[in-house]
Scaffold this motif. Structure first.
Motif, PDB file in Angstrom:
ATOM      1  N   ASN A   1      -4.845 -13.018 -10.521  1.00 40.39           N
ATOM      2  CA  ASN A   1      -3.747 -12.270  -9.907  1.00 40.39           C
ATOM      3  C   ASN A   1      -3.890 -10.769 -10.108  1.00 40.39           C
ATOM      4  O   ASN A   1      -3.442  -9.977  -9.280  1.00 40.39           O
ATOM      5  CB  ASN A   1      -2.409 -12.733 -10.484  1.00 40.39           C
ATOM      6  CG  ASN A   1      -1.987 -14.091  -9.961  1.00 40.39           C
ATOM      7  OD1 ASN A   1      -2.189 -14.411  -8.799  1.00 40.39           O
ATOM      8  ND2 ASN A   1      -1.417 -14.917 -10.828  1.00 40.39           N
ATOM      9  N   ARG A   2      -4.525 -10.365 -11.196  1.00 38.89           N
ATOM     10  CA  ARG A   2      -4.684  -8.937 -11.465  1.00 38.89           C
ATOM     11  C   ARG A   2      -5.722  -8.303 -10.553  1.00 38.89           C
ATOM     12  O   ARG A   2      -5.600  -7.142 -10.179  1.00 38.89           O
ATOM     13  CB  ARG A   2      -5.080  -8.732 -12.926  1.00 38.89           C
ATOM     14  CG  ARG A   2      -5.129  -7.256 -13.340  1.00 38.89           C
ATOM     15  CD  ARG A   2      -5.370  -7.068 -14.817  1.00 38.89           C
ATOM     16  NE  ARG A   2      -6.652  -7.619 -15.230  1.00 38.89           N
ATOM     17  CZ  ARG A   2      -6.805  -8.675 -15.994  1.00 38.89           C
ATOM     18  NH1 ARG A   2      -5.748  -9.343 -16.421  1.00 38.89           N
ATOM     19  NH2 ARG A   2      -7.999  -9.119 -16.338  1.00 38.89           N
ATOM     20  N   THR A   3      -6.733  -9.052 -10.174  1.00 36.73           N
ATOM     21  CA  THR A   3      -7.828  -8.462  -9.392  1.00 36.73           C
ATOM     22  C   THR A   3      -7.709  -8.712  -7.889  1.00 36.73           C
ATOM     23  O   THR A   3      -8.214  -7.915  -7.103  1.00 36.73           O
ATOM     24  CB  THR A   3      -9.180  -9.016  -9.863  1.00 36.73           C
ATOM     25  OG1 THR A   3      -9.212 -10.444  -9.661  1.00 36.73           O
ATOM     26  CG2 THR A   3      -9.394  -8.730 -11.333  1.00 36.73           C
ATOM     27  N   MET A   4      -7.056  -9.793  -7.496  1.00 34.98           N
ATOM     28  CA  MET A   4      -6.900 -10.070  -6.061  1.00 34.98           C
ATOM     29  C   MET A   4      -5.779  -9.189  -5.521  1.00 34.98           C
ATOM     30  O   MET A   4      -4.621  -9.596  -5.450  1.00 34.98           O
ATOM     31  CB  MET A   4      -6.588 -11.543  -5.833  1.00 34.98           C
ATOM     32  CG  MET A   4      -7.788 -12.451  -5.939  1.00 34.98           C
ATOM     33  SD  MET A   4      -8.920 -12.305  -4.546  1.00 34.98           S
ATOM     34  CE  MET A   4      -7.978 -13.072  -3.270  1.00 34.98           C
ATOM     35  N   ASP A   5      -6.134  -7.968  -5.106  1.00 34.21           N
ATOM     36  CA  ASP A   5      -5.115  -7.001  -4.712  1.00 34.21           C
ATOM     37  C   ASP A   5      -4.317  -7.455  -3.504  1.00 34.21           C
ATOM     38  O   ASP A   5      -3.133  -7.159  -3.373  1.00 34.21           O
ATOM     39  CB  ASP A   5      -5.750  -5.634  -4.449  1.00 34.21           C
ATOM     40  CG  ASP A   5      -6.880  -5.698  -3.422  1.00 34.21           C
ATOM     41  OD1 ASP A   5      -7.259  -6.820  -3.044  1.00 34.21           O
ATOM     42  OD2 ASP A   5      -7.362  -4.632  -3.014  1.00 34.21           O
TER      43      ASP A   5
END
Length: 441
Positions: A88-92
């Motif tokens: 969730n942090r990287t999949m903008d």
């Protein structure tokens, strides 16, 4: 095959794919010229109706995409909350954007790489990225990402053993209003210079394709809008005809007989009352006046409703979403029954996209832990695509938990809670239980 040959081949393939992608993007946005409109009607319309967007195509994509809710991953049979947090942090743009573009455009991609030892997963647009698969193993054997900035084109060639960056030798024209846009003019397939390469420790191409319900002969999928695009155009045509008819009959049309036809100096007949008076009169005793019956627009409504029903049959959209039963109240069971086709389609897409998400998760774990991605067992966790009655689902879960047929965790999962939500609820329950025990002592 050399790198330059690979680069030329993938550049040509990306050019071919980009045309289809742009067509479906325009369709989803409703930016489609009026179809089936005869020249006579266009002449009547003039510049008063340049476009009319009746976009059931976008509705079919959105309704299906909204039911594809990725909630987490299980790794080796257990929920991996740390992986879900990193995801969730990287999949903008989020998993939802990947689903939406895959359904609308036929295919989309996700790239996976590392940043300081942490995995990074990013969605990739099919106008920028293309991948080819080995016909024997069906595994991705090469991929290309291409974009342009400030008059230069850049590309990254992904192979199993290494990843190589390139820059174009020639100038690439761009729209002056969007100097950093990736939607660019023609890029030559040859004339590239390598700017460096790095080894690929993953042992497989870190580009994962998400293909929407393509047949074996359609490796790049098919848009969810393909089956109803022509019907949508036909519906637009019917509604344009209705507007033209409504415009022509907006003012009453009258007739007169038994009066002398007046002509101008050139011998052309003209309306003797136009612009002069609202009262028609004649001294001739044979003169008669009347009014034509107004146009009946019900035929257009019937034709439009027929087309909407056909769109619903092909897309799986229930009648209440299409506005066919908007005035009638429906029970929860009736809604679920009407949505059965859409739910079944969503479950099929969950299985289809689930394999791709499992591959993304395996690559992320391989980057994070240094493991071989082929040895990692991953399963995605999906939310229920059906419309849920909260009261009925809660009552069922409570009864199953009270009768010891389900554990607390299983009951929460049955209610549609994601693994991280279940973990938070269990932490709160443990904290409250400990506090209650302290108070009791």
């Amino acid at each position: 095959m050399t790198q330059q040959e690979d680069l030329q081949r993938l550049n040509t393939l990306l050019d071919t794919r980009e045309g289809d992608v742009r067509t479906w993007e325009a369709r989803y946005s409703g930016n489609v010229p009026l179809a089936f409109i005869p020249p006579a009607t266009r002449k009547k319309l003039g510049d008063r109706l340049q476009s009319l967007s009746i976009n059931f195509c976008a509705l079919a994509v959105d309704a299906l995409s909204e039911r594809l809710r990725l909630q987490g991953f299980t790794v080796d049979g257990k929920a991996d909350l740390a992986l879900w947090e990193q995801f969730n942090r990287t999949m903008d743009a989020g998993a939802g954007q990947v689903h939406l573009d895959a359904l609308a455009l036929g295919s989309v991609y996700v790239s996976v790489w590392g940043d300081g030892g942490l995995p990074v997963a990013l969605p990739e647009h099919p106008a920028q990225v293309v991948a080819t698969t080995n016909p024997m193993t069906r595994q991705v054997d090469s991929a290309l990402k291409r974009w342009a900035v400030n008059g230069k084109a850049y590309a990254v060639l992904y192979k199993r053993d290494k990843i190589t960056a390139f820059v174009s030798d020639s100038y690439v024209p761009q729209d002056a209003t969007t100097p950093n846009a990736w939607s660019i003019g023609a890029i030559p397939s040859t004339g590239w210079t390598s700017t460096g390469s790095v080894p690929n420790p993953l042992g497989q191409v870190p580009i994962v394709p998400f293909v929407n319900s393509g047949r074996l002969t359609q490796p790049y999928g098919v848009s969810e809008m393909a089956g109803i695009a022509d019907l949508n155009d036909a519906l637009t045509k019917i509604l344009v005809d209705m507007l033209v008819t409504s415009e022509s009959s907006a003012q009453p049309r009258r007739w007169a007989t038994g009066i002398e036809v007046e002509v101008d100096d050139d011998g052309n007949a003209y309306d003797p009352w136009e612009g002069r008076t609202t009262t028609a009169q004649s001294e001739s005793p044979e003169a008669k006046f009347g009014q034509f019956a107004p146009s009946d627009l019900s035929a257009y409504r019937n034709a439009a409703e027929l087309l909407v029903r056909q769109i619903g049959a092909l897309s799986g959209l229930p009648p209440q979403m299409l506005g066919l039963h908007a005035d009638s109240a429906m029970s929860a069971d009736a809604i679920r029954a009407a949505e059965a086709s859409l739910v079944a389609k969503a479950e099929q897409r969950q299985r289809l996209f689930g394999r791709s998400w499992s591959e993304v998760a395996r690559l992320m774990i391989a980057v994070r832990d240094g493991r071989d991605p082929k040895t990692i067992a991953v399963q995605p966790i999906w939310g229920d695509p059906a419309s849920r009655s909260v009261a009925q689902e809660s009552d069922s879960a409570v009864k199953l938990f009270a009768s010891n047929l389900l554990s607390r965790r299983a009951a929460l999962a049955d209610l549609g809670k994601s693994p991280d939500e279940i973990a938070a609820i269990e932490r709160d329950a443990a904290r409250e239980a400990a506090l209650a025990q302290m108070v009791a002592e």
